[in-house]
Design an enzyme around this catalytic site. Sequence first.
Site, PDB file in Angstrom:
ATOM      1  N   ASP A  86       6.936 -11.518   7.392  1.00  9.02           N
ATOM      2  CA  ASP A  86       6.588 -10.144   7.767  1.00  9.02           C
ATOM      3  C   ASP A  86       5.098 -10.028   8.105  1.00  9.02           C
ATOM      4  OD1 ASP A  86       6.568  -7.403   8.072  1.00  9.02           O
ATOM      5  OD2 ASP A  86       7.705  -7.005   6.247  1.00  9.02           O
ATOM      6  N   ASP A 116      10.792  -0.432  10.727  1.00 11.82           N
ATOM      7  CA  ASP A 116      11.796  -0.310   9.672  1.00 11.82           C
ATOM      8  C   ASP A 116      12.764   0.836   9.950  1.00 11.82           C
ATOM      9  OD1 ASP A 116      10.375  -2.307   8.507  1.00 11.82           O
ATOM     10  OD2 ASP A 116       9.745  -1.181   6.748  1.00 11.82           O
TER      11      ASP A 116
END
Length: 687
Positions: free
Chosen positions: A418, A498
Amino acid sequence: MKKITRSALVFLSVLALLPAASFALNPDPAPVVHDGATVWLDDLDISEVTQGWGTARKNASVDGKPLRIAGRDYARGVGTHAESSVQIQLDGGAYEFAAHVGVDDEVKGRVSSVEFIVIGDSRELWRSGVMKAGDIARDCRVNLAGVKLLELQVSDGGNGIDSDHADWAEARFSAPEGAHLHAVGMPVVAPYLLTPPSPATPRINGPTIFGVRPGSPFLYTVPATGDRPMRFSADGLPDGIKIDGASGRITGRVTKPGAYAVTLRAENSKGNASKRFRIVCGDQIALTPPMGWNSWNCFAQEVSADKVKRAAEVMVRSGLVNHGWSYVNIDDFWQNHRDSGDPTLKGDFRDERGVIIPNQRFPDMKGLVASIHDLGLKVGLYSSPGPWTCGGCAGSHGYERQDAETYAKWGIDYLKYDWCSYGAVDAGQKLDPQKAPSFNLGRGERDREAEIAPYRLMGTLLREQPRDIVYSLCQYGMSDVASWGASVNGNCWRTTHDITDTWASMRGIALAQDNSAAHAGPGNWSDPDMLILGHVGWGNPHPTRLTPDEQYLHMSLWSLFSAPLLIGCDMEKLDDFTLNLLTNDEVIAVNQDALGRQATCVHSIGDIRVYVKELEDGSRAVGFCNFGRLPAVIRYDAFAPLGLKGRQQARDLWRQMDVATVDTARESLPLTIPAHGIVLYKFTSMP
């Protein structure tokens, strides 16, 4: 609100087709009657607002403080949080909408960006442009002449929803005396099950192909439903691997490259089944999209080894493993944290050799991984190329080799990498690890090579390890990642920020997936983020805010997109509806099809989008998706854009039943598509 039956929805859909029809889908609560010429947004029922975090507030920010934008206070308005949406029924009874919009000062100093959008009758009427914390409020003024349904949206501004506290300050409507304006939500539909129960006789599910690199540990659990006990066998297995007759687990190592034709067999007291299966030993793994579970959407920073182990046990006990679900992925917060007050997250980040040290909640990572492998499942882990993860735990920057080698020694099968704090490195700053923010997108103007570099480094190191580790690039689709993800040994790559369990978030992500379709294929998958089904909440658990029809649409589209399927819910709170969604083998087969094509939208009719995915056997999976608020009843005859010709057998994949035979040259196909829902068919040519 009252529940509306599915038969009533069909009735409403018929009314929707009548030109003179004018009615409200959701009359409860009763419309608010205003005597004056001004109707304030905060006087409407703001409980109908859906948003990515928290709840909408009347005359207050989302944190409950007075509304303030760039130092100016506002007495009235609605505080919300991206991704956000609310719909107002106007029925032509308003002249104008006006507001001052911006990011609330309560997040000043944090990375925050939003965009305010006004939609009228499915047409964009106004857009603020991206706004950040500290920006002066922008004036919104929109002519509403003739508009029947208004939608007020707040998007994430392109960098995720973190700290996106958005204010509709002094939001108001100009309307005639006695105007009836009210916020509306979707009709409340009770969950309904479409997937038939699995038969008692054996049925072998899952993909028809599996990839492994020469010499890597092999682990594949044959996914089979039917009464237990069940005996398994396999013909044609390559040298070095074997199948356990009781569990159906295939283990060992294949050392000789090649494609091996295998026949899998399963037998119980009710009957037997067989399935052709290909094992391809070569350079590529993840020949079908990964399927499993990830800890973030339910546990977030509260994850622990015990919770992960229990989730793995539920995956087996619930039978999900028998439908192909196999990965158990540990997201952020398995490492020690930079400044948490939680004693279980405090400790040295690394030992004297630079080897990362898990926090106290994960006292024996290697043992945990081994115990999950013993269940026939695989294990994933999470890190960042920056010094810190998004949550503020230790990242991999400067220790990439140690981490890749450590993951392999622990037995890890999947790595989610990430971006997080790497933005500080990417921006060319002199990096003080203690001061680097945990989340930083870095350069405003993207430097493609600088963004590729950290992913190439870890991808190279993972390939050097003596085991297969699926490599998931999580960098939110920046710099056209789909075009280069495979070149850094990536197996899947996020195409979006997200997801949250809201219609606005899921819809926006779904409609943007066509852009990456050309680069998807076996071993290389576009990732529109995790499934928002079941009991989710990012540390604040609640049932998903998607309606049942929206959940069917969500699961169907992610299957059509050939997306990694990662369950995000609390596995110990699986309800019958969610389990039914996750165990339809014909829908899963669309996702796991060996051809590996990603569906694209090939036809639009108003709010209806038609997605088509070519399948290995020559058939096509077609999703008739209704993004509108009203059910749709149509007769579909535009088969040419779908690539369909001649006589076609239409099969309803959710109900697992043939529903029609249609001559595409002469006939049409009747369809009833729920609002925010889907009809998912497979079309097979007939003589």
